[in-house]
Design a protein around this motif. Sequence first.
Motif, PDB file in Angstrom:
ATOM      1  N   ASP A 217       1.307   6.974  -4.920  1.00  0.00           N
ATOM      2  CA  ASP A 217       0.704   7.867  -6.203  1.00  0.00           C
ATOM      3  C   ASP A 217      -0.487   7.924  -5.362  1.00  0.00           C
ATOM      4  O   ASP A 217      -1.082   6.758  -5.820  1.00  0.00           O
ATOM      5  N   THR A 218      -0.891   8.484  -4.712  1.00  0.00           N
ATOM      6  CA  THR A 218      -2.976   8.721  -4.787  1.00  0.00           C
ATOM      7  C   THR A 218      -3.449   9.408  -5.780  1.00  0.00           C
ATOM      8  O   THR A 218      -4.330   8.615  -6.045  1.00  0.00           O
ATOM      9  N   ALA A 219      -2.902  10.102  -7.045  1.00  0.00           N
ATOM     10  CA  ALA A 219      -3.573   9.993  -7.813  1.00  0.00           C
ATOM     11  C   ALA A 219      -4.046   9.093  -9.318  1.00  0.00           C
ATOM     12  O   ALA A 219      -4.944   8.884  -9.353  1.00  0.00           O
ATOM     13  N   ARG A 220      -2.966   8.489  -9.294  1.00  0.00           N
ATOM     14  CA  ARG A 220      -3.185   7.308 -10.273  1.00  0.00           C
ATOM     15  C   ARG A 220      -3.063   5.519  -8.719  1.00  0.00           C
ATOM     16  O   ARG A 220      -3.604   4.748  -9.163  1.00  0.00           O
ATOM     17  N   GLY A 221      -3.359   5.091  -7.533  1.00  0.00           N
ATOM     18  CA  GLY A 221      -3.601   5.210  -6.556  1.00  0.00           C
ATOM     19  C   GLY A 221      -2.838   3.456  -6.815  1.00  0.00           C
ATOM     20  O   GLY A 221      -2.970   2.745  -7.232  1.00  0.00           O
ATOM     21  N   GLU A 222      -1.710   4.256  -6.857  1.00  0.00           N
ATOM     22  CA  GLU A 222      -0.374   3.161  -6.624  1.00  0.00           C
ATOM     23  C   GLU A 222       0.996   3.223  -5.542  1.00  0.00           C
ATOM     24  O   GLU A 222       1.565   3.944  -5.471  1.00  0.00           O
ATOM     25  N   VAL A 223       1.108   2.447  -5.425  1.00  0.00           N
ATOM     26  CA  VAL A 223       2.360   2.235  -4.422  1.00  0.00           C
ATOM     27  C   VAL A 223       3.086   1.220  -4.647  1.00  0.00           C
ATOM     28  O   VAL A 223       2.834   0.111  -4.623  1.00  0.00           O
ATOM     29  N   ILE A 224       4.848   1.680  -4.832  1.00  0.00           N
ATOM     30  CA  ILE A 224       5.731   0.801  -5.242  1.00  0.00           C
ATOM     31  C   ILE A 224       6.557   0.563  -4.314  1.00  0.00           C
ATOM     32  O   ILE A 224       6.940   1.621  -3.424  1.00  0.00           O
ATOM     33  N   LEU A 225       6.865  -0.157  -3.922  1.00  0.00           N
ATOM     34  CA  LEU A 225       7.772  -0.578  -2.134  1.00  0.00           C
ATOM     35  C   LEU A 225       9.264  -1.622  -2.713  1.00  0.00           C
ATOM     36  O   LEU A 225       8.497  -2.360  -4.129  1.00  0.00           O
ATOM     37  N   GLU A 226       9.909  -1.208  -2.959  1.00  0.00           N
ATOM     38  CA  GLU A 226      11.604  -1.435  -2.798  1.00  0.00           C
ATOM     39  C   GLU A 226      12.205  -2.198  -1.615  1.00  0.00           C
ATOM     40  O   GLU A 226      12.144  -1.930  -0.904  1.00  0.00           O
ATOM     41  N   ARG A 227      13.249  -2.997  -2.290  1.00  0.00           N
ATOM     42  CA  ARG A 227      13.628  -4.350  -1.430  1.00  0.00           C
ATOM     43  C   ARG A 227      14.328  -3.279  -0.659  1.00  0.00           C
ATOM     44  O   ARG A 227      14.666  -2.704  -0.652  1.00  0.00           O
ATOM     45  N   ASN A 228      14.370  -2.806   0.497  1.00  0.00           N
ATOM     46  CA  ASN A 228      14.872  -1.918   2.202  1.00  0.00           C
ATOM     47  C   ASN A 228      16.543  -2.737   2.586  1.00  0.00           C
ATOM     48  O   ASN A 228      16.597  -3.697   2.333  1.00  0.00           O
ATOM     49  N   GLU A 229      17.672  -1.728   1.198  1.00  0.00           N
ATOM     50  CA  GLU A 229      18.363  -2.760   1.438  1.00  0.00           C
ATOM     51  C   GLU A 229      19.604  -1.839   2.521  1.00  0.00           C
ATOM     52  O   GLU A 229      20.696  -2.491   2.580  1.00  0.00           O
ATOM     53  N   ARG A 230      18.957  -0.844   2.906  1.00  0.00           N
ATOM     54  CA  ARG A 230      19.651  -1.234   5.085  1.00  0.00           C
ATOM     55  C   ARG A 230      18.568  -1.700   6.440  1.00  0.00           C
ATOM     56  O   ARG A 230      19.310  -1.584   6.873  1.00  0.00           O
ATOM     57  N   TYR A 231      17.989  -3.258   5.309  1.00  0.00           N
ATOM     58  CA  TYR A 231      17.373  -3.628   6.241  1.00  0.00           C
ATOM     59  C   TYR A 231      18.587  -5.037   7.128  1.00  0.00           C
ATOM     60  O   TYR A 231      19.164  -5.669   5.911  1.00  0.00           O
ATOM     61  N   TRP A 232      18.655  -4.493   8.428  1.00  0.00           N
ATOM     62  CA  TRP A 232      19.725  -5.502   9.096  1.00  0.00           C
ATOM     63  C   TRP A 232      19.407  -7.518   8.651  1.00  0.00           C
ATOM     64  O   TRP A 232      20.564  -7.969   9.416  1.00  0.00           O
ATOM     65  N   GLU A 233      17.888  -7.742   8.103  1.00  0.00           N
ATOM     66  CA  GLU A 233      17.898  -9.519   8.499  1.00  0.00           C
ATOM     67  C   GLU A 233      17.569  -9.683   7.496  1.00  0.00           C
ATOM     68  O   GLU A 233      18.150  -8.608   5.694  1.00  0.00           O
ATOM     69  N   LYS A 234      16.836 -10.976   6.759  1.00  0.00           N
ATOM     70  CA  LYS A 234      16.820 -11.314   5.997  1.00  0.00           C
ATOM     71  C   LYS A 234      16.570 -10.841   4.385  1.00  0.00           C
ATOM     72  O   LYS A 234      15.449 -10.293   4.938  1.00  0.00           O
ATOM     73  N   PRO A 235      17.539 -10.286   3.236  1.00  0.00           N
ATOM     74  CA  PRO A 235      16.365  -9.874   2.498  1.00  0.00           C
ATOM     75  C   PRO A 235      15.189 -10.115   1.655  1.00  0.00           C
ATOM     76  O   PRO A 235      15.336 -11.985   1.367  1.00  0.00           O
ATOM     77  N   ALA A 236      14.376  -9.099   1.555  1.00  0.00           N
ATOM     78  CA  ALA A 236      13.263 -10.048   0.367  1.00  0.00           C
ATOM     79  C   ALA A 236      14.073 -10.511  -1.220  1.00  0.00           C
ATOM     80  O   ALA A 236      14.642 -10.038  -1.316  1.00  0.00           O
ATOM     81  N   ALA A 237      12.929 -11.810  -1.646  1.00  0.00           N
ATOM     82  CA  ALA A 237      13.486 -12.588  -2.126  1.00  0.00           C
ATOM     83  C   ALA A 237      13.195 -11.922  -3.224  1.00  0.00           C
ATOM     84  O   ALA A 237      13.618 -11.984  -4.984  1.00  0.00           O
ATOM     85  N   ILE A 238      11.908 -10.789  -3.492  1.00  0.00           N
ATOM     86  CA  ILE A 238      11.445 -10.410  -4.424  1.00  0.00           C
ATOM     87  C   ILE A 238      12.220  -8.727  -4.569  1.00  0.00           C
ATOM     88  O   ILE A 238      12.203  -8.134  -3.354  1.00  0.00           O
ATOM     89  N   ASP A 239      12.452  -8.177  -5.567  1.00  0.00           N
ATOM     90  CA  ASP A 239      12.728  -7.242  -5.726  1.00  0.00           C
ATOM     91  C   ASP A 239      11.980  -5.657  -5.768  1.00  0.00           C
ATOM     92  O   ASP A 239      12.020  -4.803  -4.786  1.00  0.00           O
ATOM     93  N   ARG A 240      10.244  -6.310  -6.064  1.00  0.00           N
ATOM     94  CA  ARG A 240       9.482  -4.515  -5.803  1.00  0.00           C
ATOM     95  C   ARG A 240       8.469  -5.416  -5.591  1.00  0.00           C
ATOM     96  O   ARG A 240       7.710  -6.684  -6.412  1.00  0.00           O
ATOM     97  N   ILE A 241       7.539  -4.616  -4.743  1.00  0.00           N
ATOM     98  CA  ILE A 241       5.680  -4.652  -4.778  1.00  0.00           C
ATOM     99  C   ILE A 241       5.302  -3.823  -5.035  1.00  0.00           C
ATOM    100  O   ILE A 241       5.352  -2.634  -4.790  1.00  0.00           O
ATOM    101  N   VAL A 242       4.258  -4.007  -5.528  1.00  0.00           N
ATOM    102  CA  VAL A 242       3.392  -2.970  -6.088  1.00  0.00           C
ATOM    103  C   VAL A 242       2.075  -3.154  -5.786  1.00  0.00           C
ATOM    104  O   VAL A 242       1.334  -4.171  -6.326  1.00  0.00           O
ATOM    105  N   LEU A 243       1.807  -2.266  -4.911  1.00  0.00           N
ATOM    106  CA  LEU A 243      -0.036  -1.989  -4.232  1.00  0.00           C
ATOM    107  C   LEU A 243      -0.831  -1.293  -5.644  1.00  0.00           C
ATOM    108  O   LEU A 243      -0.237   0.194  -5.549  1.00  0.00           O
ATOM    109  N   ARG A 244      -2.083  -1.844  -6.293  1.00  0.00           N
ATOM    110  CA  ARG A 244      -2.547  -1.155  -7.487  1.00  0.00           C
ATOM    111  C   ARG A 244      -3.897  -0.819  -6.695  1.00  0.00           C
ATOM    112  O   ARG A 244      -4.728  -2.152  -6.779  1.00  0.00           O
ATOM    113  N   ARG A 245      -4.669   0.356  -7.313  1.00  0.00           N
ATOM    114  CA  ARG A 245      -5.747   0.195  -7.194  1.00  0.00           C
ATOM    115  C   ARG A 245      -6.758  -0.386  -8.878  1.00  0.00           C
ATOM    116  O   ARG A 245      -6.545   0.362  -9.585  1.00  0.00           O
ATOM    117  N   SER A 246      -6.993  -1.080  -7.854  1.00  0.00           N
ATOM    118  CA  SER A 246      -8.241  -1.601  -9.083  1.00  0.00           C
ATOM    119  C   SER A 246     -10.156  -1.557  -9.132  1.00  0.00           C
ATOM    120  O   SER A 246     -10.126  -1.928  -7.313  1.00  0.00           O
TER     121      SER A 246
END
Length: 578
Positions: A217-246
């Motif tokens: 969302d470029t208007a809000r200045g936010e990218v929400i990333l979630e664990r990729n359940e299709r990834y074939w290797e080690k899954p991420a320990a965290i569910d979600r990463i949020v990149l937020r404009r500040s």
Amino acid sequence: MRVNRKAVPVLALATVLVTACSNTPPPPVVSSSVPPASTTGKTPSQIVVGVDDVLGGYNPHNLADSSQVTSALSQLLLPSVFRQKDDGSTQLDKNLMKSAEVVSQQPFVVAYEIRADASWSDGAPIAAEDFDYLRTQMRDQPGVIGPAGYRQISDLQSREGGKRVEVTFAKPYPGWQTLFSDLLPAHLLKDAPDGWRGALASNFPAIAGPFSIKSLDTARGEVILERNERYWEKPAAIDRIVLRRSDPQTLLAALQSGNDQFALARTTGDQLKRLGDLGPAVKLHTVARPLVADVLLRPVSATLQDAQVRAGVAALIDRTKLITEGVNGGPSSQLHADAQVTAPSVKGYAATIPPGPPTAPDVAKAEESLKAAGYAKTAGTWRKNGKALSLVIASPGTQEPYATIAKELTGQLAAQGIEVNAITPQPRDLFSGLLAMPVVSGVQQPTGDSAGNVGVDIAVVPQAVGGDTASVLASTFGCRPEQTAAGADRTKPVVPGNSAGFCDPALQPSIDAALSGSTPITEALTTLEPELWRQNVVIPLFQSADTLAIGSGISGVTPGPPMVGPFGSAVNWTRGPK
């Protein structure tokens, strides 16, 4: 322990993009078939990262798209053959690759074996066509980062259903491990309407990393990333990463309250002090970026092709003032770039800048050079044959620190009697258009441009550094192969090989020798650095750097490898005490 998800059905990834400042309704949201990160009813664990902005343009191979967010997203979403370790060395990324090795010296051939289970989020395998697509674009497109190595490739063959790639180089290339990072999905991009120019302009059509995009969302200045359940290797320990404009004030408050777990941002001296005032709960690190802020006096300019004019203009520039304005007391204050090729944060860096201009302005020398070029100062303005010395200075839109530096440079030259037209084209228009105008007999040809473009005489822009030093040398100062080929027709239009438009056939053999390893790079630079300074084409200022501020409630975040940053280890981040 590896997690094998080959048996999981792979459906198309839907990337959600919410755009701003438009009366046109956004496209309908298509729900991803990826299972939600948490199905237990618990609140997903997440890490919030404060960044400068999340504006569009996410192609990590384009100078125009260089930003903290582009670097972060490429590390989280795109596959690479090799990755840097914290000590700066490279290692094969076995999440993607089985092997990559030199299998022949004459000719020089590298064989790449891709894992059978490595695939894009829409189910297409990561394969030879992705290597070939990146190689072709990096060889041919203007404004890309590090094209020199790709231009050495003479052949690329697909074997074993595309999972083995054999790459032949025209000459030995010791820097081959720097190639094929941040692969892109060729099957989706090769026939895209806007081609390379539109690649990753506003989204990622497919990904192949430990995270996927839930929303952008470029208007809000936010990218929400979630664990990729299709990834074939080690899954991420965290569910979600949020990149937020500040902005600076929001960033401080968010770190202090714990709403942001860490931040990676461009800071001024005042902002650094305020971050320091937060105390030991927030740990600060300087993260140097693989970019140097440069002033390019372009020899393809009809005016600046005259070496005497370049020397005169360079002698009028107060480089120290440009640096002061650009760094604004921030972390780049400690990273003055006093060499043409190596960056200040690189091990073994040494200053090579000579005394006199451009170290410090010298008005007397400037007058001597401009008079030798046929100019005379009349009524406070430099003129030749009654025509004022007029220069076009370009910087990439409102990007900082380049806009500030360009403003200061414009004032300096105008005060010394040079007419200046300052322009601020959009970054992609600058790097892929204005700085890539075809040259004929060594001079850019803006006349008759259908878009009404003007030729750029001086550019205030980022230049890529880091990685293999010989490749940086060749990418920044080397000619395109067709410019120096036997019997090359200089009257035939050709796109310059670099943003400065620099091509010196007399220096090219030394550059080629360094690139092939036949001359050690330290030996080559001993000869080349003084000559490059004498040419007055690139005036380096400082290496870009961000401040990494790590707050409470997070574990596993480090500054990361040199000039790479912290996001490569994101799969191991967790919430909890540091």
